[in-house]
Design a protein around this motif. Structure first.
Motif, short mmCIF file in Angstrom:
data_model
loop_
_atom_site.label_atom_id
_atom_site.label_comp_id
_atom_site.label_asym_id
_atom_site.label_seq_id
_atom_site.Cartn_x
_atom_site.Cartn_y
_atom_site.Cartn_z
N VAL A 156 45.98 33.29 36.87
CA VAL A 156 45.62 34.71 36.94
C VAL A 156 45.93 35.45 35.63
O VAL A 156 45.06 36.12 35.04
CB VAL A 156 46.37 35.40 38.10
N ALA A 157 47.15 35.35 35.17
CA ALA A 157 47.61 36.18 34.06
C ALA A 157 46.86 35.88 32.77
O ALA A 157 46.42 36.81 32.06
CB ALA A 157 49.11 35.99 33.85
N TYR A 158 46.70 34.61 32.45
CA TYR A 158 46.09 34.27 31.17
C TYR A 158 44.59 34.51 31.16
O TYR A 158 44.01 34.83 30.12
CB TYR A 158 46.42 32.81 30.81
N VAL A 159 43.94 34.39 32.32
CA VAL A 159 42.52 34.72 32.39
C VAL A 159 42.33 36.22 32.20
O VAL A 159 41.49 36.67 31.40
CB VAL A 159 41.91 34.27 33.73
N ALA A 160 43.11 37.02 32.92
CA ALA A 160 42.98 38.48 32.83
C ALA A 160 43.34 38.98 31.44
O ALA A 160 42.59 39.77 30.84
CB ALA A 160 43.85 39.15 33.89
N GLU A 161 44.48 38.54 30.90
CA GLU A 161 44.90 39.01 29.58
C GLU A 161 43.95 38.51 28.48
O GLU A 161 43.61 39.27 27.56
CB GLU A 161 46.33 38.54 29.28
N GLY A 162 43.52 37.28 28.58
CA GLY A 162 42.60 36.74 27.58
C GLY A 162 41.29 37.50 27.57
O GLY A 162 40.73 37.80 26.50
N ARG A 163 40.79 37.82 28.76
CA ARG A 163 39.54 38.57 28.85
C ARG A 163 39.69 39.97 28.25
O ARG A 163 38.85 40.41 27.45
CB ARG A 163 39.10 38.67 30.31
N VAL A 164 40.75 40.65 28.64
CA VAL A 164 40.94 42.04 28.21
C VAL A 164 41.23 42.13 26.72
O VAL A 164 40.68 42.99 26.01
CB VAL A 164 42.08 42.69 29.02
N LEU A 165 42.07 41.24 26.21
CA LEU A 165 42.45 41.31 24.80
C LEU A 165 41.26 40.98 23.89
O LEU A 165 41.05 41.65 22.87
CB LEU A 165 43.60 40.35 24.52
N SER A 166 40.49 39.97 24.24
CA SER A 166 39.32 39.62 23.42
C SER A 166 38.29 40.74 23.45
O SER A 166 37.66 41.05 22.43
CB SER A 166 38.71 38.29 23.89
N ALA A 167 38.12 41.39 24.62
CA ALA A 167 37.20 42.52 24.71
C ALA A 167 37.71 43.70 23.89
O ALA A 167 36.93 44.40 23.23
CB ALA A 167 37.02 42.94 26.16
N SER A 168 39.02 43.93 23.90
CA SER A 168 39.61 45.03 23.13
C SER A 168 39.38 44.84 21.64
O SER A 168 39.01 45.78 20.93
CB SER A 168 41.12 45.11 23.40
N LEU A 169 39.59 43.62 21.17
CA LEU A 169 39.39 43.33 19.75
C LEU A 169 37.92 43.49 19.36
O LEU A 169 37.60 44.02 18.29
CB LEU A 169 39.87 41.91 19.44
N PHE A 170 37.03 43.06 20.24
CA PHE A 170 35.60 43.18 19.96
C PHE A 170 35.20 44.66 19.86
O PHE A 170 34.50 45.07 18.93
CB PHE A 170 34.79 42.49 21.05
N LEU A 171 35.64 45.47 20.83
CA LEU A 171 35.30 46.89 20.81
C LEU A 171 35.99 47.63 19.67
O LEU A 171 35.46 48.62 19.16
CB LEU A 171 35.64 47.54 22.15
N PHE A 172 37.17 47.16 19.26
CA PHE A 172 37.84 47.76 18.11
C PHE A 172 36.99 47.58 16.85
O PHE A 172 36.81 48.52 16.06
CB PHE A 172 39.22 47.15 17.91
N LEU A 173 36.48 46.38 16.65
CA LEU A 173 35.62 46.13 15.49
C LEU A 173 34.35 46.97 15.56
O LEU A 173 33.88 47.51 14.55
CB LEU A 173 35.27 44.64 15.41
N LEU A 174 33.81 47.10 16.79
CA LEU A 174 32.61 47.91 16.97
C LEU A 174 32.92 49.39 16.70
O LEU A 174 32.13 50.08 16.04
CB LEU A 174 32.07 47.73 18.39
N ALA A 175 34.06 49.86 17.19
CA ALA A 175 34.45 51.25 16.95
C ALA A 175 34.73 51.51 15.48
O ALA A 175 34.42 52.58 14.95
CB ALA A 175 35.69 51.59 17.78
N LEU A 176 35.32 50.53 14.81
CA LEU A 176 35.60 50.65 13.38
C LEU A 176 34.29 50.76 12.60
O LEU A 176 34.16 51.59 11.69
CB LEU A 176 36.39 49.43 12.91
N PHE A 177 33.31 49.95 12.98
CA PHE A 177 32.01 49.97 12.31
C PHE A 177 31.29 51.30 12.56
O PHE A 177 30.65 51.85 11.66
CB PHE A 177 31.16 48.80 12.81
N ARG A 178 31.43 51.82 13.77
CA ARG A 178 30.74 53.06 14.13
C ARG A 178 31.59 54.30 13.86
O ARG A 178 31.17 55.42 14.14
CB ARG A 178 30.37 53.02 15.62
N LYS A 179 32.80 54.10 13.33
CA LYS A 179 33.72 55.21 13.02
C LYS A 179 34.01 56.07 14.25
O LYS A 179 33.89 57.30 14.23
CB LYS A 179 33.16 56.07 11.88
N ARG A 180 34.41 55.37 15.34
CA ARG A 180 34.71 56.07 16.60
C ARG A 180 36.09 55.66 17.11
O ARG A 180 36.25 55.20 18.23
CB ARG A 180 33.63 55.76 17.65
#
Length: 295
Positions: free
Chosen positions: A32-56
């Protein structure tokens, strides 16, 4: 609905239907823990890069209380509960229980006075719950020790989405993209203690790690902006169609890749749940023919 919007809707349904397949692959190995954390953390990093690119990147820290609540009820809790249930339930069963989220959102809103009473929507709730009984009654009677907690966990995950929906309606302080981005980071922090309480079941395999990465980057990071694009272009009621299409793709992926059996009785129970969900949300097929003009 324009052809491009219809294709986006089908793509989103295929992606979110596939999320249950990926959970089924990763959960028995990583837990449970590693699936949930792995999913959330990888999504967070992806959206961070997207937000950085879009300056948001602005406005997150000053709204930390709102994001913490959304991160718990809309991400950390339901993702963990579905990861737990994915070790037992099939992709089609997981997806159709997830589809009850709008029902719980309406029930909670009705209790809080946010929604107005509608006999048709109430009948839809009762119909959907009857569908849940039809879908799982045989399994719960035959092997309650195996299926009872996963079914309850999945319903609680859908209920948690309902809480988040009503909280966002009442307390929304950020745009959808910032809410998604900030709540994912909040959930990443909230899930860290679980890594010490629930270790991985087995040594990670390449397949399980790829499944978690797919859950985070594609099924969360890519899907969230795609969903918000649909809401903007065709309206929230039409975008809600994804709720009813997800189980179709989830059943297809489960049958193709995991050889999960498609039993007519189960399909009937799924159909009853989806019909009840459609009634409880006030969804109408005619809405699909109307294109909402962007604000």
């Amino acid at each position: 609905m324009a052809i491009a919007d219809a294709l986006r809707l089908l793509l989103l349904s295929a992606i979110w239907g596939g999320s249950f397949l990926l959970m089924r692959i990763a959960a028995p190995i990583l837990g449970v823990a590693y699936v949930a954390e792995g999913r959330v953390l990888s999504a967070s990093l992806f959206l961070f890069l997207l937000a950085l690119f879009r300056k948001r990147l602005g406005g997150l820290l000053c709204n930390w209380r709102y994001l913490l609540v959304m991160g718990f009820f809309n991400v950390a809790l339901p993702f963990s509960l579905f990861a737990y249930a994915a070790a037992v339930l099939s992709t089609s069963q997981l997806s159709v229980l997830n589809a009850t989220a709008p029902i719980w959102a309406y029930a909670i809103g009705l209790t809080l006075g946010i929604e107005t009473f509608d006999i048709k929507r109430l009948c839809g709730m009762v119909t959907a719950l009857c569908g849940v009984v039809l879908l799982f009654w045989g399994l719960l009677v035959a092997t309650p020790d195996q299926f009872l907690l996963p079914v309850i966990s999945s319903l609680c995950a859908a209920f948690s989405y309902g809480i988040a929906t009503n909280y966002a309606k009442a307390k929304a302080t950020l745009a959808p993209f910032e809410t998604a981005h900030g709540s994912l980071w909040a959930a990443s922090l909230l899930l860290v203690p679980m890594l010490f309480l629930w270790p991985a079941r087995q040594m990670p395999t390449a397949e399980s790690l790829l499944a978690v990465a797919g859950l985070g980057v594609v099924c969360t990071g890519v899907a969230f902006p795609l969903y918000y694009r649909l809401i903007r272009d065709i309206g929230a009621s039409s975008a809600l169609t994804v709720t009813f299409l997800n189980p179709v793709f989830a059943t297809l992926w489960g049958a193709l890749y995991l050889a999960e059996a498609v039993v007519p009785r189960h399909m009937f129970g799924m159909a009853v749940i989806l019909v009840g969900t459609a009634l409880s949300t006030g969804f109408r097929v005619g809405n699909l023919r109307k294109r909402r003009k962007p604000a």
